[in-house]
Design an enzyme around this catalytic site. Structure first.
Site, PDB file in Angstrom:
ATOM      1  N   HIS A  13     -26.478 -14.967  74.361  1.00 50.14           N
ATOM      2  CA  HIS A  13     -28.011 -15.532  74.446  1.00 50.14           C
ATOM      3  C   HIS A  13     -28.238 -16.351  75.642  1.00 50.14           C
ATOM      4  O   HIS A  13     -29.168 -16.165  76.498  1.00 50.14           O
ATOM      5  CB  HIS A  13     -28.144 -16.494  73.201  1.00 50.14           C
ATOM      6  CG  HIS A  13     -29.231 -17.073  73.045  1.00 50.14           C
ATOM      7  ND1 HIS A  13     -30.333 -16.901  72.318  1.00 50.14           N
ATOM      8  CD2 HIS A  13     -29.989 -18.322  73.513  1.00 50.14           C
ATOM      9  CE1 HIS A  13     -31.387 -17.728  72.328  1.00 50.14           C
ATOM     10  NE2 HIS A  13     -31.391 -18.505  73.360  1.00 50.14           N
ATOM     11  N   GLU A  14     -27.181 -17.141  76.092  1.00 52.67           N
ATOM     12  CA  GLU A  14     -27.251 -18.051  77.112  1.00 52.67           C
ATOM     13  C   GLU A  14     -27.303 -17.383  78.405  1.00 52.67           C
ATOM     14  O   GLU A  14     -27.982 -17.517  79.540  1.00 52.67           O
ATOM     15  CB  GLU A  14     -26.183 -18.850  77.380  1.00 52.67           C
ATOM     16  CG  GLU A  14     -26.043 -20.077  76.012  1.00 52.67           C
ATOM     17  CD  GLU A  14     -27.588 -20.883  75.763  1.00 52.67           C
ATOM     18  OE1 GLU A  14     -28.496 -20.938  76.674  1.00 52.67           O
ATOM     19  OE2 GLU A  14     -27.953 -20.857  74.644  1.00 52.67           O
ATOM     20  N   GLU A  63     -37.088 -17.677  73.234  1.00 54.45           N
ATOM     21  CA  GLU A  63     -35.835 -17.757  72.256  1.00 54.45           C
ATOM     22  C   GLU A  63     -35.799 -16.089  71.839  1.00 54.45           C
ATOM     23  O   GLU A  63     -34.674 -15.734  71.415  1.00 54.45           O
ATOM     24  CB  GLU A  63     -35.866 -18.503  71.267  1.00 54.45           C
ATOM     25  CG  GLU A  63     -35.810 -19.905  72.034  1.00 54.45           C
ATOM     26  CD  GLU A  63     -34.655 -20.257  72.887  1.00 54.45           C
ATOM     27  OE1 GLU A  63     -33.668 -20.051  72.396  1.00 54.45           O
ATOM     28  OE2 GLU A  63     -34.755 -20.943  74.029  1.00 54.45           O
ATOM     29  N   HIS A 121     -30.826 -16.062  79.225  1.00 53.28           N
ATOM     30  CA  HIS A 121     -31.637 -17.170  79.732  1.00 53.28           C
ATOM     31  C   HIS A 121     -31.133 -17.046  81.334  1.00 53.28           C
ATOM     32  O   HIS A 121     -32.192 -17.099  82.139  1.00 53.28           O
ATOM     33  CB  HIS A 121     -31.379 -18.334  79.166  1.00 53.28           C
ATOM     34  CG  HIS A 121     -31.989 -18.727  77.943  1.00 53.28           C
ATOM     35  ND1 HIS A 121     -33.378 -18.398  77.610  1.00 53.28           N
ATOM     36  CD2 HIS A 121     -31.453 -19.039  76.674  1.00 53.28           C
ATOM     37  CE1 HIS A 121     -33.502 -18.712  76.406  1.00 53.28           C
ATOM     38  NE2 HIS A 121     -32.564 -19.384  75.838  1.00 53.28           N
TER      39      HIS A 121
END
Length: 647
Positions: free
Chosen positions: A184-185, A261, A188
């Site tokens: 997930h990071e 998100e 980003h």
């Protein structure tokens, strides 16, 4: 995943951030002006007694017009000064990128070779994701005083990126769940969110400074009851305005980050190929907690994997969507019972010390390297589409597992990583290699011995693993002092140029190391964009394509055809002349890549497509050509994972 599209979207959100910021500052200027009018009116009423006979009374205050330019100018100047300097101070404080954010939140760097098995698992997971996505390994931080389950990624570019996780992440998540969070990071990072998020911290701090100044003025009460000081009243007004400013700051955070998100969750599932890992992490957050205790958590709330603050009123300022909604998008059959997850998962799963042994067997890297020896037919349009994607993480795990232990250990030590960087540019020609060893021996015998040993190890390692090894070495190289880095750069230059020529791979190794270490010693606050069209880059494009055309072939007709096919991908009216190899020096190539890296995303995409068309003009891409394309993409700031098996 459309890397260039997301990068353009991130630039548009930066403009949206600026628009919101201007609106908020305008509101604060007007609010401060109104507070100044009221304060001066009350102050004048209190400070102008009028005496008649033996009695004194307060004179009626002068009528103030709604518009008073001197007061407006003073209040506007004061507000803009406070907000501007507050933002500037925070921006300068965070100039070094993600590591500054992590330290602001109380994080500490995870060692390159940690003794703690959970921290070693974290480093393994981050390194695997970096290899899978073609990005440099970021700095890794642990917020060891935070019991909640949370994580963040921050940085202006790949050169200064940092990933941080809380102690709760390591203690409560399994390896698969941690991998989902890290995926997930990384999403980003690849989407450009991390750059925008760190800018957001700096910009919004100025709005919060008005509240701080108000608190200071509110405390400035006079000791004498006869001295009616109006400053506390003005301070109270600023506190109120600052509180409203905080609310607006949270609204801006929510508007910028909330919908990102969902995209990051979807990308994490795509990266890891394991929806259960990410869904499990989100369920555990619902069953335990994700709140952070750091006083700086409020300013960085939009950075986190999950909500790091108390629930907001009506969800207006929530920087993250509801957990249940995020989980259902990954796992549609989820029943919404988060409490049961907490009760079932209270005891964390402790992995064995050998983390790779607890995962599925890695794909054998050597087999992929052998398979990739034959050039692969590929459509040119496929290559830019690889930017911002990842290969299966299991394959990246196999890449790391197949590297000899001595080389793997060398990437985690600053001295050995320096020796490895030198070993990577050792020539395959015996005479040249002997000369390189002699040059190093005369300068630093210990370093020469280590480089020679690692160069011998590299001959036993598949060539496609060399760039991943370089990526794994970057965190250790970042720990070098400026003096040590300058010595290493000088040694690299000496052994690269000792034979009177520079091979492209040697140039690539030096460029990658230089970019990342110079950014470490002279950090930039943001990626510079100087070129918004192709026109100023025409000569640079001609130079790059001329060099690439002459690498893949020795036949004049094939070289001309490759150059023409590549340049046809660019929106120029005419094709320039093909430059001879003698005019394509490494200094010129380096300058051309630097300028191209300062262009907007759609220009970078077209340049990368042109490079791909040049290299693959015969319709096939060999492992060596793929390696060169990945190096060019990395130089442009466009992370490209190994897109041919083993490369």
């Amino acid at each position: 995943m459309d890397f260039f599209g997301h990068q353009d979207a991130a630039r548009r959100r930066t403009k949206l951030l600026l628009f919101y910021y201007v609106l908020a500052v305008l509101f604060l200027v007007l609010g401060t002006y109104a507070a100044a009018l009221i304060t001066l009116g009350v102050g004048r009423e209190k400070l102008q007694p009028e005496r008649r006979g033996n009695r004194s009374r307060v004179a009626a205050p002068e009528n103030f017009a709604v518009w008073n330019f001197p007061i407006f100018a003073a209040s506007a100047l004061g507000t803009l000064t406070i907000v501007g300097f507050g933002s500037l101070w925070r921006v300068l404080q965070l100039r070094s990128g993600g590591s500054a954010v992590a330290e602001m939140l109380g994080g500490r760097r995870v060692e390159l070779s940690p003794d703690n098995e959970r921290e070693q698992m974290l480093r393994n997971v981050v390194e695997e994701m970096a290899i899978a996505s073609g990005t440099p390994v970021p700095e890794i931080f642990l917020l060891e005083h935070e019991a909640g389950i949370n994580a963040f990624a921050a940085g202006y570019s790949n050169e200064d990126m940092a990933v941080g996780v809380t102690r709760g992440c390591l203690e409560k998540l399994s390896r698969d769940e941690l991998q989902g969070v890290i995926g997930h990071e990384f999403s980003h990072m690849l989407n450009g969110d991390s750059r925008l998020n760190i800018k957001l911290i700096g910009v919004l701090h100025g709005i919060l400074c008005l509240y701080i100044v108000g608190r200071i003025l509110l405390s400035m009460r006079s000791r004498s009851s006869k001295d009616r000081n109006p400053l506390p009243l003005f301070g109270l007004a600023l506190v109120v305005l600052g509180g409203v400013g905080v609310f607006f700051a949270h609204l801006i955070q929510a508007a910028i980050s909330r919908q990102r998100e969902f995209l990051a969750d979807a990308s994490a599932v795509q990266f890891t190929r394991n929806p259960n890992g990410l869904a499990g992490a989100l369920k555990k957050i619902g069953g335990f907690a994700s709140k952070l205790g750091s006083p700086q958590a409020d300013a960085a709330s939009h950075l986190f994997f999950a909500n790091g603050l108390s629930e907001s009123w009506f969800g207006l300022t929530a920087t993250h969507p509801p957990l249940e909604e995020r989980i259902r998008r990954i796992e549609p059959a989820f029943d919404g019972n988060l409490r049961a997850v907490a009760e079932d998962s209270w005891e964390p799963v402790v992995e064995r010390p050998d983390f790779l042994a607890s995962t599925p067997p890695p794909i054998p890297f050597a087999g992929f390297a052998a398979a990739s020896a034959t050039p692969r037919r590929i459509h040119i349009e496929e290559l830019p589409a690889q930017v911002g994607t990842t290969i299966p993480v299991e394959f990246a795990r196999g890449v790391i597992a197949a590297v000899p232990d001595t080389l793997r250990a060398a990437t985690h030590d600053a001295f050995d990583a320096s020796a490895l960087a030198l070993a990577l540019v050792f020539s395959a020609q015996p005479d040249t290699r002997r000369l390189q060893k002699e040059i190093l021996q005369s300068a630093d015998a210990r370093l020469a011995s280590a480089a020679a040993r690692l160069a011998d190890e590299l001959t036993q390692c598949d060539r496609p693993a060399w760039l991943p090894l370089l990526s794994l070495s970057l965190p250790a190289l970042r720990t070098l002092s400026r003096e040590s880095w300058e010595r290493l750069a000088d040694r690299l230059d000496q052994i690269i140029t000792c034979d009177g020529q520079v091979e492209l791979f040697e140039f690539v190794v030096k460029r990658i190391i230089t970019r990342h270490l110079e950014a470490n010693f002279a950090p930039q606050s943001a990626g510079v964009v100087n070129y918004y069209s192709f026109g100023p880059l025409a000569a640079d494009c001609a130079l790059l394509l001329s060099a690439l055309a002459q690498i893949g072939s020795m036949e004049a007709g094939a070289i001309r055809d490759a150059f023409a096919r590549g340049f046809a991908r660019l929106p120029f009216a005419a094709t320039p002349r093909l430059l001879p190899l003698a005019e394509c020096g490494v200094e010129k190539i380096d300058a051309a890549l630097t300028r191209a890296s300062q262009s907007v995303p759609y220009v970078k995409k077209a340049i990368l497509e042109a490079c791909a068309a040049t290299v693959a003009s015969d319709g096939t891409v060999s492992a060596y050509e793929a390696e060169l394309l990945r190096a060019v993409a990395e130089s442009l700031g466009c992370p490209m994972p190994p897109f041919i098996a083993g490369v």
